[in-house]
Design a protein around this motif. Structure first.
Motif, PDB file in Angstrom:
ATOM      1  N   LEU A  52       5.051  -8.307 -13.169  1.00  0.00           N
ATOM      2  CA  LEU A  52       3.507  -8.860 -12.912  1.00  0.00           C
ATOM      3  C   LEU A  52       2.755  -9.325 -14.401  1.00  0.00           C
ATOM      4  CD1 LEU A  52       2.056  -5.624 -11.411  1.00  0.00           C
ATOM      5  CD2 LEU A  52       2.617  -7.878 -10.017  1.00  0.00           C
ATOM      6  N   GLU A  63      -3.620  -0.783 -19.203  1.00  0.00           N
ATOM      7  CA  GLU A  63      -4.511  -1.154 -19.625  1.00  0.00           C
ATOM      8  C   GLU A  63      -6.302   0.031 -20.568  1.00  0.00           C
ATOM      9  OE1 GLU A  63      -5.926  -1.533 -15.646  1.00  0.00           O
ATOM     10  OE2 GLU A  63      -5.143  -3.865 -15.753  1.00  0.00           O
ATOM     11  N   VAL A  76       7.963   4.884  -7.614  1.00  0.00           N
ATOM     12  CA  VAL A  76       6.859   5.003  -7.458  1.00  0.00           C
ATOM     13  C   VAL A  76       6.502   6.526  -8.051  1.00  0.00           C
ATOM     14  CG1 VAL A  76       5.957   5.003  -5.376  1.00  0.00           C
ATOM     15  CG2 VAL A  76       3.864   4.879  -6.970  1.00  0.00           C
ATOM     16  N   LEU A  90       0.352  -0.449 -14.188  1.00  0.00           N
ATOM     17  CA  LEU A  90      -0.004  -1.213 -14.911  1.00  0.00           C
ATOM     18  C   LEU A  90      -1.387  -0.584 -15.725  1.00  0.00           C
ATOM     19  CD1 LEU A  90      -1.524  -4.257 -15.738  1.00  0.00           C
ATOM     20  CD2 LEU A  90      -2.527  -4.352 -13.375  1.00  0.00           C
ATOM     21  N   LYS A  91      -2.184   0.211 -14.733  1.00  0.00           N
ATOM     22  CA  LYS A  91      -3.248   1.284 -15.556  1.00  0.00           C
ATOM     23  C   LYS A  91      -2.863   1.722 -16.444  1.00  0.00           C
ATOM     24  CE  LYS A  91      -4.540   1.699 -10.678  1.00  0.00           C
ATOM     25  NZ  LYS A  91      -5.400   2.242  -9.287  1.00  0.00           N
ATOM     26  N   ALA A 103       4.366  -1.002 -10.545  1.00  0.00           N
ATOM     27  CA  ALA A 103       4.270  -1.378 -10.808  1.00  0.00           C
ATOM     28  C   ALA A 103       2.771  -1.208 -11.193  1.00  0.00           C
ATOM     29  CB  ALA A 103       5.131  -3.282 -10.735  1.00  0.00           C
ATOM     30  N   ASN A 104       2.343  -1.835 -10.203  1.00  0.00           N
ATOM     31  CA  ASN A 104       0.831  -1.255 -10.482  1.00  0.00           C
ATOM     32  C   ASN A 104       0.130   0.155 -10.937  1.00  0.00           C
ATOM     33  OD1 ASN A 104      -0.339  -3.482  -8.704  1.00  0.00           O
ATOM     34  ND2 ASN A 104       0.913  -2.937  -7.150  1.00  0.00           N
ATOM     35  N   ALA A 105       1.046   1.308 -10.360  1.00  0.00           N
ATOM     36  CA  ALA A 105       0.798   2.313 -11.314  1.00  0.00           C
ATOM     37  C   ALA A 105       0.935   2.048 -12.731  1.00  0.00           C
ATOM     38  CB  ALA A 105       1.749   3.702 -10.395  1.00  0.00           C
ATOM     39  N   PRO A 164       6.740  -2.068  -5.841  1.00  0.00           N
ATOM     40  CA  PRO A 164       5.643  -3.301  -6.876  1.00  0.00           C
ATOM     41  C   PRO A 164       4.057  -2.089  -6.982  1.00  0.00           C
ATOM     42  CG  PRO A 164       6.166  -4.211  -4.204  1.00  0.00           C
ATOM     43  CD  PRO A 164       7.243  -3.004  -4.606  1.00  0.00           C
ATOM     44  N   GLN A 165       3.977  -1.243  -5.756  1.00  0.00           N
ATOM     45  CA  GLN A 165       3.255   0.134  -6.048  1.00  0.00           C
ATOM     46  C   GLN A 165       3.761   0.928  -7.341  1.00  0.00           C
ATOM     47  OE1 GLN A 165       4.838  -0.108  -3.533  1.00  0.00           O
ATOM     48  NE2 GLN A 165       4.498   1.475  -1.740  1.00  0.00           N
ATOM     49  N   THR A 180       0.284  -9.816 -15.423  1.00  0.00           N
ATOM     50  CA  THR A 180      -0.104  -8.453 -16.164  1.00  0.00           C
ATOM     51  C   THR A 180      -0.135  -7.771 -16.983  1.00  0.00           C
ATOM     52  OG1 THR A 180      -0.939  -7.283 -14.040  1.00  0.00           O
ATOM     53  CG2 THR A 180      -2.872  -8.513 -14.207  1.00  0.00           C
ATOM     54  N   ILE A 181       1.280  -7.204 -16.349  1.00  0.00           N
ATOM     55  CA  ILE A 181       1.943  -6.171 -16.968  1.00  0.00           C
ATOM     56  C   ILE A 181       2.881  -7.051 -18.349  1.00  0.00           C
ATOM     57  CG2 ILE A 181       4.155  -5.209 -17.205  1.00  0.00           C
ATOM     58  CD1 ILE A 181       3.876  -4.065 -14.281  1.00  0.00           C
TER      59      ILE A 181
END
Length: 355
Positions: free
Chosen positions: A188, A169, A126, A165-166, A161-163, A158-159, A190-191
């Motif tokens: 993900l 977006e 991350v 994703l922002k 991938a979430n970072a 996971p962290q 969403t990705i």
């Protein structure tokens, strides 16, 4: 009394695994994908994020670097002379040379590394993704684009991938992110929904053979053809097989399957497969054995002249055996079981006498 001079500590330099990929100037296969990237950039409506998906070792990262070089050299603005192949950039171009040296200020590449606390699992951390996000938000150093390659994106924490994703977006201007993955379903949803996807197919013989001639010049044409076949169109897999005695292990697979009822050579085969302490020969042998079974079943299902050994049992049994061999290989690795015994077990399962 004078002290003895302190011995200098030997410096160990980490191998640059990305260097052969960055150095590849030619385009072997994937012309349609390269043309798609080039047309999108020249249209003035370049998507900010792409996903190059396909089997391991077929050239996803190579194509990504090719796109990054061309884009950072001004290809989208017409500053690169058109070449015979899409996204071409002369190896003597200053941008090519700086990226080759890993010294271009507007390109950053993320690759899986070992995890924290001494773990062996390869992950994209991350903190590396967050650093790349900060990099993308900066003004391009050379006034053009900023480019980030996430190679093996399915291995992001996971962290991480979430970072990422922002940023997908709300992407910064004149920034491009390219994800490569052999397992897009592990990303993900969403990705996946926020990137433009390009699927790359394995290379056919016409594209793979000249690439293997460059990568493995010591091999004969017959050896290259054999490697290309068992690697199923993946140059990366072919090189790995060549370095890991893949040709010799394929010969053992052919020997075993060609004479399934003969047990006289079982121990000799098992000794050869289990010889390496790191287990690499065992893993390759089991993978090649399962590949041969899978290919034989596909040929039989399509009526394409399946190998004679396939007639020893119904196709459904071969499919079950393929699955059982996979579990045997995984359990042997995870539980550190005796590899020679595992090979003998596999050969017993293959034997027609077990019916």
């Amino acid at each position: 009394m004078s002290r003895a001079p302190r011995a200098l500590k030997e410096q160990v330099f980490e191998e640059d695994a990305d260097l052969p990929v960055r150095a590849m100037a030619e385009l072997f296969g994937h012309h349609a994908a390269a043309e798609t990237l080039q047309r999108a950039a020249q249209s003035g409506r370049l998507p900010h994020a792409w996903m190059l998906a396909g089997p391991p070792g077929i050239g996803k990262a190579t194509l990504a670097y090719r796109f990054g070089r061309w884009l950072l050299a001004g290809g989208a603005e017409g500053q690169v002379p058109p070449g015979e192949t899409p996204l071409h950039l002369d190896p003597q171009h200053a941008t090519f040379r700086r990226i080759l040296a890993g010294a271009h200020a507007d390109l950053r590449a993320l690759r899986p590394n070992t995890g924290e606390k001494g773990g062996v699992k390869m992950v994209i951390r991350v903190e590396d993704v967050r650093a790349a996000i900060r990099f993308l938000a900066m003004t391009p150093a050379e006034g053009g684009w900023r480019f980030v390659l996430v190679d093996g994106a399915e291995q992001m924490q996971p962290q991480a991938a979430n970072a990422l994703l922002k940023t997908l977006e709300e992407p910064p201007p004149r920034a491009v992110i390219v994800l490569t993955t052999a397992a897009p379903d592990r990303l993900l949803p969403t990705i996946r929904s926020r990137v433009r996807r390009l699927d790359l197919a394995p290379l056919d013989h016409a594209a793979l053979d000249p690439l293997l001639m460059r990568l493995l010049p010591q091999l004969s044409a017959t050896e290259r053809a054999t490697l290309g076949q068992i690697a199923e169109g993946s140059a990366g897999q072919a090189v790995a097989l060549a370095e890991g005695e893949g040709l010799a292990l394929q010969a053992l697979v052919d020997q075993v399957l060609g004479d399934l009822g003969n047990r006289r050579h079982w121990h000799k085969v098992a000794d050869a497969v289990a010889a390496k302490r790191d287990g690499s020969s065992f893993a390759t042998f089991m993978a090649l054995l399962r590949r041969a079974i899978s290919a034989g079943v596909r040929q039989a299902a399509r009526g394409q002249g399946a190998p004679a050994w396939l007639e020893d049992r119904p196709l459904a049994e071969w499919s079950t055996l393929w699955d059982s061999l996979g579990r045997l290989a995984a359990e042997t690795d995870v539980l550190s079981l005796d590899r020679k015994q595992a090979v003998l077990t596999a050969l017993l399962w293959l034997s027609p006498s077990r019916r």
